[in-house]
Design an enzyme around this catalytic site. Structure first.
Site, short mmCIF file in Angstrom:
data_model
loop_
_atom_site.label_atom_id
_atom_site.label_comp_id
_atom_site.label_asym_id
_atom_site.label_seq_id
_atom_site.Cartn_x
_atom_site.Cartn_y
_atom_site.Cartn_z
N ARG A 197 -66.89 10.09 117.97
CA ARG A 197 -67.77 10.12 116.81
C ARG A 197 -68.00 11.57 116.43
O ARG A 197 -68.17 12.43 117.32
CB ARG A 197 -69.12 9.46 117.12
CG ARG A 197 -69.12 7.95 117.10
CD ARG A 197 -68.90 7.38 115.69
NE ARG A 197 -68.89 5.93 115.70
CZ ARG A 197 -67.81 5.16 115.86
NH1 ARG A 197 -66.62 5.73 115.99
NH2 ARG A 197 -67.91 3.86 115.84
N GLU B 281 -69.30 11.97 107.77
CA GLU B 281 -68.23 11.26 107.05
C GLU B 281 -68.75 10.61 105.78
O GLU B 281 -69.85 10.07 105.82
CB GLU B 281 -67.63 10.17 107.97
CG GLU B 281 -66.82 10.76 109.09
CD GLU B 281 -66.26 9.70 110.04
OE1 GLU B 281 -66.17 8.53 109.66
OE2 GLU B 281 -65.93 10.08 111.17
N HIS C 284 -60.56 9.24 109.98
CA HIS C 284 -61.07 8.14 110.82
C HIS C 284 -60.09 6.95 110.84
O HIS C 284 -60.42 5.85 110.38
CB HIS C 284 -62.47 7.70 110.36
CG HIS C 284 -63.25 7.04 111.46
ND1 HIS C 284 -64.62 7.07 111.54
CD2 HIS C 284 -62.85 6.30 112.53
CE1 HIS C 284 -65.03 6.39 112.61
NE2 HIS C 284 -63.96 5.91 113.23
C1 GLV Z 1 -64.25 2.87 115.22
O1 GLV Z 1 -64.54 4.01 115.04
C2 GLV Z 1 -64.92 2.02 116.15
O2 GLV Z 1 -65.90 2.42 116.78
O3 GLV Z 1 -64.49 0.87 116.29
#
Ligand code: GLV
Length: 320
Positions: free
Chosen positions: A238, A267, A285
């Site tokens: 993250r 983001e 991402h």
């Molecule tokens: C994607 O970032 C997730 O946490 O599934």
């Protein structure tokens, strides 16, 4: 028949699974639903199927009402869900571990190769029609064979990356709250280190810890300074686990050699100081972004919601 609200677009197979048993309202635009509309739509919902772009906080849970029984997140990370607020209201919160392990580990391995071998930069040379010619010293990268990968957070994704990196000839170290199972440690041939030692001795550091107040800016100025100047930082976890401004500074001033980022602090905005750095590989991402993986994630989230609505135990409740 229960009312299920799906807060964003998910593969149609999963919506069909939900619709076979219940009344479903699903947001079907490619841009995220506005908070205002979401707060209206959740009223009376028994189940919410949520995406990372929507916060399931106390306000949303209360807007749904006291009949709400389950929030099924279509992601393994659940920093968008206020889990204690769910628990206080007797709402089961679930996520989708397992089904996105390989896809995310693939992206982390890809970022390691892209960063160490300067692949994005090389592609820019071609696309921008810069003059180039094969040369003994042209665009040299760094070999990863025999180098140490430091995995921060040795859960399923960390372990899956470690397996891949081992196949590429890397040695594995990890830092984790708990020691991993001895069989896994044997398989990976890895050593457990404290974070400081891992940062100081790894050639590539890859982040796989969940985001929480405890991991906010886990990697900041001091941690980057502790890393080696020829080392690389990879983040597929993250964004806010890394202090992006500090990272941009470290990359610009040669405090570390490079970074590969799939996730960002704010983001979809990316810190402006990262954008012109050739030693930063930036992708939007994409960790779990395959058709197969996203379908499996949505099907698992649907199975979680349906199980709770039937009075059964959810297959993958959020632990803790
Ligand atoms: C994607 O970032 C997730 O946490 O599934």
């Amino acid at each position: 028949m229960a009312r299920i609200v799906v807060t964003g677009r998910i593969p149609h197979e999963a919506v069909a699974l939900l619709r076979a048993e219940h009344d479903v309202w699903a947001w079907d635009e490619s841009t995220p639903i506005s908070r205002e509309l979401l707060l209206q739509q959740v009223a009376g919902a028994d189940a919410l199927v949520t995406l990372l772009t929507e916060k399931a906080d106390a306000e949303l849970l209360d807007a749904a009402g006291t009949q709400l029984r389950v929030v099924a997140n279509v992601a393994v990370g659940y920093n968008n869900i206020d889990v204690p607020a769910c628990r206080e209201r007797g709402v089961v919160a679930t996520n989708t571990p397992g089904v996105l392990t390989d896809a995310t580990a693939d992206i982390a391995m890809a970022l390691i190769l892209m960063s160490t071998r300067r692949l994005a930069q090389g592609e820019r040379v071609i696309r921008e029609q810069q003059p180039w010619q094969w040369g003994m010293f042209f665009m040299l990268g760094t070999s990863i064979q025999g180098r140490r990968l430091g995995v921060v957070g040795m859960g399923q994704i960390g372990a899956a990356l470690a397996r891949r990196a081992k196949a590429f000839g890397m040695n594995i170290a990890y830092s984790n709250r708990n020691e991993i199972a001895p069989e896994l440690a044997d398989e990976l041939g890895c050593v457990r280190l404290g974070l400081d030692e891992l940062l100081a001795t790894s050639d590539v550091v890859s982040l796989h810890c969940p985001y929480s107040p405890a991991t906010h800016h886990l990697i900041g100025t001091a941690q980057l300074a502790a890393m080696r100047p020829d080392s690389f930082l990879i983040n597929t976890a993250r964004g806010p686990v890394v202090d992006e401004a500090a990272l941009a500074h470290a990359l610009r001033h040669g405090i570390i050699a490079g970074a590969g980022l799939d996730v960002f602090e704010n983001e979809p905005t990316v810190h402006a100081d990262l954008l012109d750095l050739d030693n930063a590989v930036l992708i939007p991402h994409l960790g779990s972004a395959t058709i197969e993986t996203r379908t499996a994630m949505a099907m698992l989230a649907a199975a979680n919601a349906l199980a709770v609505l039937r009075g059964d135990t959810a297959p993958t409740p959020i632990a803790g």
